[in-house]
Design a protein around this motif. Sequence first.
Motif, PDB file in Angstrom:
ATOM      1  N   ASN A 205       0.836  -1.198   0.000  1.00 41.88           N
ATOM      2  CA  ASN A 205       0.000   0.000   0.000  1.00 41.88           C
ATOM      3  C   ASN A 205       0.872   1.251   0.000  1.00 41.88           C
ATOM      4  O   ASN A 205       1.881   1.328   0.713  1.00 41.88           O
ATOM      5  CB  ASN A 205      -0.914   0.013   1.214  1.00 41.88           C
ATOM      6  CG  ASN A 205      -1.906  -1.132   1.185  1.00 41.88           C
ATOM      7  OD1 ASN A 205      -2.501  -1.423   0.150  1.00 41.88           O
ATOM      8  ND2 ASN A 205      -2.067  -1.816   2.310  1.00 41.88           N
ATOM      9  N   VAL A 206       0.483   2.239  -0.824  1.00 38.66           N
ATOM     10  CA  VAL A 206       1.229   3.485  -0.967  1.00 38.66           C
ATOM     11  C   VAL A 206       0.310   4.644  -0.621  1.00 38.66           C
ATOM     12  O   VAL A 206      -0.760   4.805  -1.215  1.00 38.66           O
ATOM     13  CB  VAL A 206       1.756   3.661  -2.409  1.00 38.66           C
ATOM     14  CG1 VAL A 206       2.486   4.993  -2.545  1.00 38.66           C
ATOM     15  CG2 VAL A 206       2.660   2.498  -2.791  1.00 38.66           C
ATOM     16  N   ASN A 207       0.724   5.444   0.354  1.00 35.90           N
ATOM     17  CA  ASN A 207      -0.022   6.641   0.745  1.00 35.90           C
ATOM     18  C   ASN A 207       0.924   7.838   0.725  1.00 35.90           C
ATOM     19  O   ASN A 207       1.949   7.830   1.409  1.00 35.90           O
ATOM     20  CB  ASN A 207      -0.629   6.480   2.138  1.00 35.90           C
ATOM     21  CG  ASN A 207      -1.781   5.497   2.143  1.00 35.90           C
ATOM     22  OD1 ASN A 207      -2.932   5.864   1.935  1.00 35.90           O
ATOM     23  ND2 ASN A 207      -1.463   4.228   2.386  1.00 35.90           N
ATOM     24  N   VAL A 208       0.575   8.848  -0.075  1.00 32.04           N
ATOM     25  CA  VAL A 208       1.403  10.049  -0.202  1.00 32.04           C
ATOM     26  C   VAL A 208       0.515  11.265  -0.026  1.00 32.04           C
ATOM     27  O   VAL A 208      -0.623  11.291  -0.509  1.00 32.04           O
ATOM     28  CB  VAL A 208       2.092  10.112  -1.581  1.00 32.04           C
ATOM     29  CG1 VAL A 208       2.937  11.379  -1.696  1.00 32.04           C
ATOM     30  CG2 VAL A 208       2.948   8.870  -1.817  1.00 32.04           C
ATOM     31  N   SER A 209       1.057  12.265   0.646  1.00 34.76           N
ATOM     32  CA  SER A 209       0.364  13.549   0.717  1.00 34.76           C
ATOM     33  C   SER A 209       1.368  14.660   0.446  1.00 34.76           C
ATOM     34  O   SER A 209       2.536  14.566   0.819  1.00 34.76           O
ATOM     35  CB  SER A 209      -0.281  13.756   2.094  1.00 34.76           C
ATOM     36  OG  SER A 209       0.701  13.858   3.105  1.00 34.76           O
ATOM     37  N   VAL A 210       0.892  15.698  -0.257  1.00 25.50           N
ATOM     38  CA  VAL A 210       1.713  16.873  -0.557  1.00 25.50           C
ATOM     39  C   VAL A 210       0.937  18.092  -0.087  1.00 25.50           C
ATOM     40  O   VAL A 210      -0.216  18.303  -0.492  1.00 25.50           O
ATOM     41  CB  VAL A 210       2.022  16.981  -2.057  1.00 25.50           C
ATOM     42  CG1 VAL A 210       2.852  18.237  -2.330  1.00 25.50           C
ATOM     43  CG2 VAL A 210       2.748  15.738  -2.547  1.00 25.50           C
ATOM     44  N   ALA A 211       1.564  18.892   0.781  1.00 23.38           N
ATOM     45  CA  ALA A 211       0.880  20.056   1.348  1.00 23.38           C
ATOM     46  C   ALA A 211       1.766  21.280   1.253  1.00 23.38           C
ATOM     47  O   ALA A 211       2.991  21.185   1.348  1.00 23.38           O
ATOM     48  CB  ALA A 211       0.523  19.785   2.804  1.00 23.38           C
ATOM     49  N   PRO A 212       1.160  22.465   1.058  1.00 21.84           N
ATOM     50  CA  PRO A 212       1.944  23.708   1.079  1.00 21.84           C
ATOM     51  C   PRO A 212       2.541  23.925   2.464  1.00 21.84           C
ATOM     52  O   PRO A 212       1.943  23.561   3.493  1.00 21.84           O
ATOM     53  CB  PRO A 212       0.915  24.788   0.735  1.00 21.84           C
ATOM     54  CG  PRO A 212      -0.262  24.061   0.162  1.00 21.84           C
ATOM     55  CD  PRO A 212      -0.273  22.715   0.790  1.00 21.84           C
TER      56      PRO A 212
END
Length: 910
Positions: free
Chosen positions: A540-547
């Motif tokens: 399982n792959v979980n990625v988040s990108v936030a300012p």
Amino acid sequence: VREFSGAASQVKEACHTTIHNSAVNGEQHWANASDPMIPTALTPAVAGVLTLHNFLKKPASHFGGQAVPAKLVPGKKPQVTFPAQSGQPAINALAPQDYDVIYNISPIASAVNGSGVSIGVVGRSNLYNGGSDVSDFHYNVGGCCGAFNIVLDGPDPGDLGGGEEAEATLDSTWSSSLAPGATVELVVSASTNTTDGIDLSETYIVENNLTDIMTESFSACELYATDGQLQFSSSMAEQAAAQGITYFVSTGDNGTAGCDDPSVAPATNPISVNLIASTAFNVAVGGTEFNENGDPTKYWGSEPPVQESAISYIPENVWNESSLANGLWSGSGGASAGNINGGVGGNTVGVPKPYWQAGVAGIPVDGVRDLPDVSLTAAGHDPYLLCLEGSCTPDSTGQFYVYFISGTSASAPSFAGIMALVDQKQLIATNNARQGLANYVFYRLAAGQSAYPAQCNGSSTTTPPASSCIFNDVTVGNNAVPGEVTTEYQATAGYDLATGLGSVNVANLVNQWSTVTFNPTTTTLALSPTTSIVHGSTVNVNVSVAPNSGTTPVPTGDVALLASPGFLGNPGQTLVGTYTLAQGAIVSSTGALPGGGPYNVTARYAGDATYAPSASAAVSVTVTPEPSTITESIVAYDLAGNSIPLNSVPFGSFIYLQADVQGVSKQGVPTGSVTFTDSVGAIPGGSTFTLNSQGNTANPNGVNFDTGTHTISAAYSGDASFNPSSTTQSQAVTVTPGFYATIASSASQVVVSAPGSTGSASLAVTTSTGFSGTIALACAGLPSEATCTFSPTSIKATGTPTTTNVAILVTTTAATALAAPQRRTFLLAEWMMGVGLLCSAVLVGGKQQRAMLLLVMLMLMVTVPGCGGGGGGPKPPPANTGTPPGVSNVTVTATSGTSISQTGFTLAVK
């Protein structure tokens, strides 16, 4: 490819299947995977059949083919002598030092040279003598250089010669010459029966995350491309950008006619662009042409050196040599000479307008991808210098030779070298060399500079661009070519479909790069599980990108999942997969984590028009190998390229041993090698071959088995992701007795210095076990009054395997003038005297006598002039013109009964 370079190259080309699907849905050229609500994992393009046909991509270059003498003088610059051309302007060829002046690299040369940056060159041919031409160029012409390596993706295709060799040499030479501190990696892949070697080399660079920059100088017609080809080009470019690789592609050399052969005019196909350059994730590099405005001394030094000739920036117009006459070095000559040379520009209706292609005057409001993005000189008017086939190795007197070459094949690798200077400057400033898709910055730099385009007219012959300009705007010319009726591709102020933003002031580009800023981001990664993972199983792959500050807008774009296993020949990172953000996040999975461990996995966000790239913290994983399967196949071809049944293969045919390896899960690509074994004994030419980036391999030049039945098996070596495996069912091929004749490619050119002189070649005739008989030899295709003599004149086969070397002497005839035949002719005075005597006899004789003499006189008056009197008679035979100068393709035929084998050589009579 070289003419008559031997049967191996003919069969290698014949190995490509002739299936070709030209049906294209023009409205669906590009799969847009940017739905903000759906997280998408981009399918690795390498998993499928990419190019199931034999229409391979073509080099986008024009090779002059004529060596120009140069000489090293101790303590001085090398001197080059350009051949005089009647009615032609002086030729000013480009060396790297000229680039330093024209495009303003010199002011930053002491600060940045590409050190710490790597450039990947996409290739399909290996180089002459291990790449010695590249090092010779740097040493004798272009100054010192950084590291240069040749990377083989699978079996070595060898040096393919001709335009293929010239292309690989050009790209390697000029990308490294403008960034002498950079490391250049030429990746070479042999084409297979399903995939162009160019596509394999792209895949190798991207999947192995090999370099910071990638450059490709091949072209293919977008209009007639299959959906599979379009998807591959787009997804491969997108994966490269996600990893931070800046990808440069030449736009091509056929003006608006991207589907036509640049050497044939007029164009007959619809307007189209280069398939490879038309994605939303690469930099498309077009071509310009210098315009000295009739005064070359204003811009070039008066001496004729190889290097350091340019004095200043030279005004540039759109590269379009399709209307010139007798353009020696460009291969151009207008429609009458049969070409449509010019830089390619235009748009592609299948690719939506990228959001970064905006903000600059002149960009069409057309909703689609426009190209080129930038341009550099590409014209044969001022060609690039190149070393080929050892030409730049000086002799004892310092004499060596250089070649001329042109095209967007030269401008693309040159821009890759310039980008290496940008990367090094950023590496020094931010500890991060990779800049990803450079178009994000190119267009914002142009849009944000008040001087552009009004003060940056690079076509003006009176006022050069302002010293602050980053781009030299090209405003004169168009890239329309004979056969295409269009006014759309005209140079204008600002962006245009002929040269894009224009050429570049390198010092300003490097120094102003960091003035374009993006909002910082933070990327986080979670994987589950991280241990006890069998290769191919789901993670399982979980990625988040936030300012880093604020919450809007939400980051968009792609994230690359990268592993650092420290194997596969690459101590750096390898690509696991590329994913597209949905609402700033990715919830997905992968089965492609490479075997090994523990090692680190990171997620790299590529950035977008608002946000800067960022990388996650590393996650440690351990992956064990999975079982593999190997599939063996054998194909055979005769010397004409026709497929042959394996149960009856004539001796001398080419037999290809192929193997495909994959895991049980069908995830990832196996590496390592395959070893073939033959029940009869050792396999001629070797038995172990490396897998390419599709997980398959073959003996690239075929193998000639002796008479008998050969049972072939194959075994895979295994790697950290895949366990070893062997074929479960062997295949057999039966070879019948026979013979074949060959002339080595190194001896395939016979040069006769003048008619009347001789030349020589060497023929090898190989006979098999069980073949007996007399083999006769003959030549065909010789020019007039030329002959071939063989020594020995024929060959006696005795039933044992033997190779007999035969000397071929080519004799020509010199021109001669034959003397006229020595024959008595009547002179006018003699004839008149004889007639006068007869007249006297007539007057004094009797009546009967006078009548007889009068009759004789009349007969003489009629017949004597016709027999040569009065200057008549037979004309002398014509002179013997001898063997005419020129080039002929000579076929050598070996015959025994009904068995025939042909090879040949090129005869050049000077």
